[in-house]
Scaffold this motif. Structure first.
Motif, short mmCIF file in Angstrom:
data_model
loop_
_atom_site.label_atom_id
_atom_site.label_comp_id
_atom_site.label_asym_id
_atom_site.label_seq_id
_atom_site.Cartn_x
_atom_site.Cartn_y
_atom_site.Cartn_z
N ALA A 305 47.93 17.19 20.25
CA ALA A 305 47.65 16.16 21.15
C ALA A 305 49.13 15.87 21.87
O ALA A 305 49.51 14.69 22.22
N VAL A 306 50.45 16.11 20.53
CA VAL A 306 51.19 15.55 20.85
C VAL A 306 52.04 16.80 22.00
O VAL A 306 52.64 16.03 22.70
N VAL A 307 52.19 17.31 21.80
CA VAL A 307 52.86 18.82 22.55
C VAL A 307 52.57 18.39 23.90
O VAL A 307 53.08 18.64 25.50
N ASP A 308 50.96 18.06 24.63
CA ASP A 308 50.26 17.94 25.20
C ASP A 308 50.00 17.29 25.60
O ASP A 308 48.79 16.70 25.25
N PRO A 309 50.19 16.13 26.12
CA PRO A 309 49.42 14.56 26.13
C PRO A 309 48.14 14.45 27.39
O PRO A 309 46.79 13.80 27.00
N ARG A 310 48.43 15.14 28.25
CA ARG A 310 46.91 15.73 28.51
C ARG A 310 45.87 15.40 28.63
O ARG A 310 45.00 14.95 29.22
N VAL A 311 45.58 15.97 27.19
CA VAL A 311 44.83 16.70 26.20
C VAL A 311 44.05 14.84 25.87
O VAL A 311 43.10 14.88 25.99
N PHE C 107 58.80 22.99 47.89
CA PHE C 107 57.37 24.27 47.89
C PHE C 107 56.07 23.13 48.45
O PHE C 107 56.06 21.90 48.48
N GLN C 108 55.00 23.88 49.27
CA GLN C 108 54.51 23.88 49.44
C GLN C 108 53.42 22.84 48.78
O GLN C 108 52.83 21.28 49.44
N GLU C 109 53.20 23.39 48.23
CA GLU C 109 52.32 22.63 46.59
C GLU C 109 52.67 21.90 46.12
O GLU C 109 52.56 22.42 44.82
N PRO C 110 52.75 20.53 45.20
CA PRO C 110 54.04 20.34 44.65
C PRO C 110 52.88 19.87 43.19
O PRO C 110 53.20 19.91 42.38
N MET C 111 51.51 19.67 43.38
CA MET C 111 50.99 20.03 42.23
C MET C 111 50.64 21.01 41.04
O MET C 111 50.79 21.09 40.18
N SER C 112 50.44 22.95 41.75
CA SER C 112 50.74 23.60 40.80
C SER C 112 52.24 23.90 40.86
O SER C 112 53.09 24.57 39.76
N SER C 113 53.73 22.98 41.60
CA SER C 113 54.79 23.75 41.86
C SER C 113 55.96 22.66 40.84
O SER C 113 57.21 23.11 40.87
N LEU C 114 55.02 21.92 40.45
CA LEU C 114 55.64 20.86 39.09
C LEU C 114 55.25 21.27 37.84
O LEU C 114 53.86 21.56 37.45
N HIS C 115 56.57 20.84 36.64
CA HIS C 115 55.35 21.49 35.25
C HIS C 115 54.58 20.12 35.17
O HIS C 115 54.90 19.16 35.02
N PRO C 116 53.46 20.17 34.95
CA PRO C 116 52.18 19.83 34.82
C PRO C 116 52.53 18.33 33.45
O PRO C 116 52.30 17.75 33.34
N VAL C 117 53.64 18.85 32.44
CA VAL C 117 54.00 18.67 31.17
C VAL C 117 55.03 17.54 30.61
O VAL C 117 55.09 16.42 30.34
N LEU C 118 56.66 17.92 31.68
CA LEU C 118 57.16 17.81 31.08
C LEU C 118 56.80 16.25 32.13
O LEU C 118 56.80 16.50 33.57
N THR C 119 57.77 14.95 32.15
CA THR C 119 58.17 13.79 32.74
C THR C 119 58.89 13.83 34.67
O THR C 119 59.63 15.23 34.25
N VAL C 120 58.93 13.42 35.03
CA VAL C 120 59.25 13.30 36.11
C VAL C 120 60.88 13.93 35.75
O VAL C 120 61.74 14.50 36.20
N GLY C 121 61.55 12.40 35.99
CA GLY C 121 62.54 12.49 34.48
C GLY C 121 63.00 13.87 34.50
O GLY C 121 64.58 14.19 34.54
N GLN C 122 62.50 14.65 33.56
CA GLN C 122 63.08 15.22 32.84
C GLN C 122 62.70 16.10 33.52
O GLN C 122 64.12 17.53 33.76
N ASP C 160 59.85 7.98 33.81
CA ASP C 160 58.58 8.50 32.57
C ASP C 160 57.26 9.28 32.79
O ASP C 160 56.50 9.76 31.73
N SER C 161 56.73 9.07 34.12
CA SER C 161 55.44 10.06 34.37
C SER C 161 55.05 10.86 34.39
O SER C 161 56.13 12.04 34.90
N ARG C 162 54.02 11.95 34.34
CA ARG C 162 53.85 13.12 34.73
C ARG C 162 53.19 13.40 35.71
O ARG C 162 52.07 12.14 36.13
N ILE C 163 53.16 14.32 37.04
CA ILE C 163 52.75 14.58 37.61
C ILE C 163 51.41 14.66 37.89
O ILE C 163 50.96 13.92 39.26
N GLY C 164 50.86 14.52 37.09
CA GLY C 164 49.37 14.55 37.02
C GLY C 164 48.92 12.51 37.51
O GLY C 164 47.34 12.53 37.59
N GLU C 165 49.53 11.97 37.07
CA GLU C 165 49.25 10.74 36.86
C GLU C 165 50.23 10.02 38.52
O GLU C 165 49.38 8.85 38.55
N LEU C 166 50.63 10.83 38.75
CA LEU C 166 50.83 10.18 40.37
C LEU C 166 50.18 10.48 41.12
O LEU C 166 49.24 11.43 41.75
#
Lengths: 318, 295, 323
Positions: A305-311, C107-122, C160-166
């Protein structure tokens, strides 16, 4: 985070059940009278009868099991037949040795394994990378005790840097103690290194192909940074997944390694207990092992959960 | 200890392209490393099977011939009791391969049955898979030792403990293949044509499980060989009068530097056998998982 | 006259009359097959050019080779001149210096072209780190500025958000923010609106145009949407079968197309008030694209780009250089 932790504990309850039931059944399935077995050949009939009532062996299985559960939870695990001490007293000091070596070998396996695996995947078209891949597959084909034998041959017998066996506790000095556990730790750790390196290699290869890696390149981020920040972060998830398996493997291996190096750890304690038919002790060790596995799995889940908060947001689908 | 079953056995994507065992074999033969591995393994099996015909008695010893290095008379030298090294290695192959095969077979049968049950019935899935997960993370040697306390040492104990810890791997592979395949449109088509549950399973789902199960079975085989040798090494495996690689390596402990042939040959035989199977497993996984192609 | 060398050690063209991007006879090959062949076009500074074509026409590959992002199995040959710097044949280390800081890629597909876990800011921060030496505070301020530049007002929260939240539109804006974060001169946008619905498409196009004006960007737009081309781009290059078949100023291309393919393409666009029952379709006239999709280069018809009027080039078979 707390509710996630709670969820994970609930999910682990079935895992707790397995060693419990195993241990419970262990004794009752053995040929012969459980009480007689527990007390050994020297016991008098009165002692045996007394233990029978104490254990409730005349009662229905369910009642016995509940009683057993109660005993476990209150840590009434009986006495070791040969060491003449309560099981709960005996286990911790041996467990400490095993855990110390286990943690050290885990660190070795992770550090060496991730390095090797990264090399095998990121530099897979170079000689170094191909060698790393080959090392990985050979490494998982070698049993742990063979690593131990070779290490002894080279470093203890050959180079005389270490003793062939024997354990030196902390109290006798930091450096002698460390000297006595380095070889065993490496013997255990090297076996797992290969496994970790293969998992890492697979995980990194998977992540490398993801589009967001191309995006990072398009921004001009240097490759080493992409590898470290973007790729490894996600690959570590796959590595975490096998951390549980890894610990089980290490515990298994410790029985062998402790026997080779003559270390007073739980593995060797178990071996001795089994050979001497010291059932209470065997039971205690099995329960303790189960406990360790559960704790490790819980830690892994929390780290996840820490490494991947999505979990935390999504339920884990098995 | 080289580990059991990696949890991420190739997630079956695109099952429609999953080659059947015959097709897989054909593709495997194209790779030189794999051919070498298969050849080595077959050689080992043949040697083990023909043991009584090709070597002498592994237990007979000549006290005056103790600790002799390899020579024309004794290709693998003699051990500390004067027994022929080659015979002990070949008979050791018999023991290890037999244990590996038996464990592999039992594990596959039980694991497949459980996996089928879990894939077909929701309630079974919920209950059984939890237990299965609990069991698979238990250290196999601890289990083997504990069982030994009850049942005594020997082949049966070793096999039972390994089957218990390894069958979940197979069950999970079968179950996940079943889950993936049951989502495919062809299952819907079959259902709407009136096909019953069992028919759907055995006609459509089950054939797709064959290759992944074979791969998992091979993994179990390697794990079984390694675990058995470890148990024999610490004296908790096969009876002492049965020659096995683990026991031979245990005997070599006191002679590590003085009689290298005592540990070298059984060690190489053991590593070689496991490595050859691992090479085939890796190649199979490469073929089954197209994403792995990184050329 | 020696060209001045900027801080990155690369030569810079000061005169400003040369086109920013000049692609000549670019080919992208995989073994004996040409995925892209003989592509030629020019993009002047602060102008915009569209690469138009159907799926598989090679436009994305062309864009990737300009940015240096080709898959390792593919080889680029010919010439890509960016600001008088020759890009083809350069090792990645050299091209990396241009990536992000002078050439930005959407890139065409922002969902897959952006890192899923790093925040936008990062993620934006990583791009900044590669080219600038900001302190943490400076970087965070720059990130907020970038986000508001692309129309995302709650910068702090989004960073501070991740792309999955946008939402989809927000993700595309983040993608754009990342592409322009290091103030490039050339912005390559690979079908930036394809993954979006119509209202969002309009917003993104307007955003790109306003950014162009504010930052003086040149834009290379990859698209199959002729409407967008008409609205946004000064000139266009039509691609088919991996080749440029026609290139001209947008107005001229749309009103007087010269190549058969371009004519068919325009005819296939449904018009408001169209009373026809069936839309004209384009049969595959390029035999090398039939079943096998790619045919070895020696078996393809020989053609060349012919300049038929000022800045209007058309592909003709060799030997038939008449209209």
């Amino acid at each position: 985070m707390l509710s996630y932790a709670f969820q994970r504990v609930l999910a682990l309850l079935p895992t707790v059940a397995v060693p419990l039931i195993l241990v419970f059944l262990l004794l009752r399935l053995a040929p012969g009278d459980p009480a007689a077995i527990l007390l050994g050949d020297q016991a008098t009939p009165e002692q045996v009868a007394g233990l029978r009532t104490e254990l409730g062996l005349d009662q229905p299985l369910i009642a016995q099991f509940l009683k057993f559960l109660g005993d476990v939870l209150t840590l009434h695990l009986g006495n070791s037949l040969f060491l003449h001490r309560p099981v709960v007293e005996v286990i911790p000091q041996y467990a400490a040795v095993t855990l110390e070596i286990g943690v050290l070998s885990l660190i070795i396996a992770l550090v060496l394994g991730v390095t090797l695996g990264s090399s095998a995947s990121l530099r897979r078209n170079t000689r170094r990378g191909r060698a790393a891949t080959a090392l990985g597959i050979v490494g998982i084909s070698v049993p742990q005790f063979l690593f131990a034998l070779v290490l002894i041959l080279v470093f203890a017998v050959g180079a005389h840097w270490f003793n062939v066996g024997g354990y030196v506790p902390w109290s006798a000095g930091a450096w002698p103690h460390i000297r006595s556990i380095i070889l065993p730790a490496f013997a255990l750790g090297l076996g797992e290194t290969a496994f970790v390196s293969r998992i890492t290699r697979g995980a990194v290869l998977d992540v490398m192909q993801e589009p967001f890696v191309t995006t990072a390149k398009s921004l001009g981020i240097p490759l080493h940074r992409i590898n470290r920040v973007h790729i490894l972060r996600l690959s570590s998830l796959q590595i975490l997944t096998v951390a549980g398996l890894l610990s089980a493997s290490l515990i298994s291996g410790s029985a062998v390694v402790e026997s080779i190096f003559g270390l007073p750890g739980m593995g060797r304690l178990l071996l001795d207990a089994v050979q001497r038919r010291d059932y209470q002790l065997v039971q205690g060790i099995v329960l303790f092992t189960g406990l360790v596995i559960i704790v490790v799995n819980l830690l892994v889940d929390l780290l996840y959960a820490v490494v991947d908060p999505r979990v935390q947001l999504a339920r884990k689908i098995k | 200890m080289s580990t059991v079953s990696t949890p991420a056995a190739p997630a079956p994507h695109a099952p429609a392209e999953l080659p059947r065992p015959a097709g897989l074999l054909r593709k495997l033969i194209r790779r030189p490393a794999t051919v070498g591995a298969i050849a080595f393994f077959v050689l080992m099996v043949l040697a083990a099977a023909a043991a009584p015909l090709i070597v002498g008695d592994p237990n007979s010893f000549v006290a005056t011939e103790r600790l002799r290095p390899p020579s024309p008379a004794h290709w693998f030298g003699t051990d500390n009791l004067g027994r022929d090294g080659l015979a002990r290695v070949v008979y050791g192959a018999r023991a290890s391969l037999l244990v590996g095969a038996i464990t592999c077979l039992l594990t596959t049968v039980i694991g497949t049955a459980v996996g089928i049950a879990a894939g077909m019935f929701r309630t079974v899935d919920l209950i059984v898979m939890r237990i299965v997960d609990g069991v698979m993370s238990f250290p196999v040697i601890v289990l083997a030792l504990a069982l030994m306390a009850i049942l005594g040492p020997g082949l049966v104990t070793v096999v039972i403990s390994m089957v218990v810890v390894f069958f979940p791997g197979v069950a999970r592979v079968v179950r996940s293949t079943a889950l993936v395949v049951s989502e495919l449109p062809m299952i819907d088509a079959a259902k709407s044509a009136g096909a019953g549950r069992w028919r759907i399973f055995f006609r459509y789902v089950f054939p797709h499980c064959t290759t992944p199960v074979l791969v998992q079975a091979a993994i179990v085989f390697t794990a079984a060989v390694l675990v058995e040798s470890a148990l024999s090494f610490i004296g908790a495996g096969l009876p002492p009068d049965v020659p096995s690689w683990g026991a031979a390596l245990a005997e070599s402990r006191s002679y590590l530097s003085t009689a290298w042939w005592m540990w070298c040959f059984p060690g190489l035989a053991l590593i070689g056998t496991v490595l050859s199977v691992n090479i085939v497993i890796d190649a199979s996984r490469d073929i089954l998982d197209p994403r792995e192609a990184d050329k | 006259m020696t060209a001045p060398v900027n801080q990155r050690g690369l030569e810079e063209n000061v005169t400003g009359t040369e086109p920013l991007l000049s692609v000549r006879n670019l080919s992208v090959t995989a073994g004996p097959y040409d995925a892209v062949r003989d592509v030629t076009f020019q993009l002047p500074r602060t102008a915009s050019l569209a690469l138009v074509g159907e799926s598989g026409s090679g436009k994305s590959l062309t864009a990737s080779s300009i940015a240096g992002l080709l898959a390792p199995q593919l080889r680029a040959s010919g010439s890509i001149q960016f600001d008088a710097i020759e890009l083809v044949g350069q090792p990645w280390e050299k091209r990396r210096q241009l990536a992000g800081s002078r050439i930005g890629f959407i890139f065409q597909e922002p969902m897959s072209s952006l890192h899923p876990v790093l925040t936008v800011g990062q993620q934006i921060g990583e791009g900044l780190r590669a080219h600038f030496d900001y302190s943490k505070a400076e970087r965070q301020e720059r990130i907020r500025d970038l986000l508001s530049l692309v129309g995302l007002s709650k910068g702090r929260q989004i960073a501070d958000s991740r792309i999955g939240e946008l939402s989809g539109g927000m993700r595309q804006r983040v993608m754009i923010a990342m592409a322009i974060s290091c103030s490039p001169d050339l912005l390559i946008a690979d079908e930036p609106t394809t993954a979006l619905d119509v209202t969002l498409q309009k917003q993104v196009i307007e955003l790109l145009q306003s950014l162009r004006e504010k930052m003086g960007l040149s834009l290379l737009l990859i698209t199959h949407d002729l409407g967008v081309v008409a609205e946004v781009c000064d000139s266009a290059a039509v691609m088919y079968g991996g080749e440029v078949v026609e290139t001209a100023n947008t107005a001229e291309l749309l009103h007087s197309p010269r190549h058969d393919y371009t004519k068919a393409l325009l005819a296939a666009i449904p018009q408001l008030g169209d009373k026809r029952d069936r839309l004209p379709t384009i049969a595959t006239t390029a035999p090398w694209l039939s079943d096998a999709r790619l045919v070895p280069r020696d078996q393809r018809p020989q053609t060349t780009l012919v300049q038929e009027s000022d800045s209007h080039w058309v592909r003709r078979d060799i030997g038939t250089e008449t209209r």
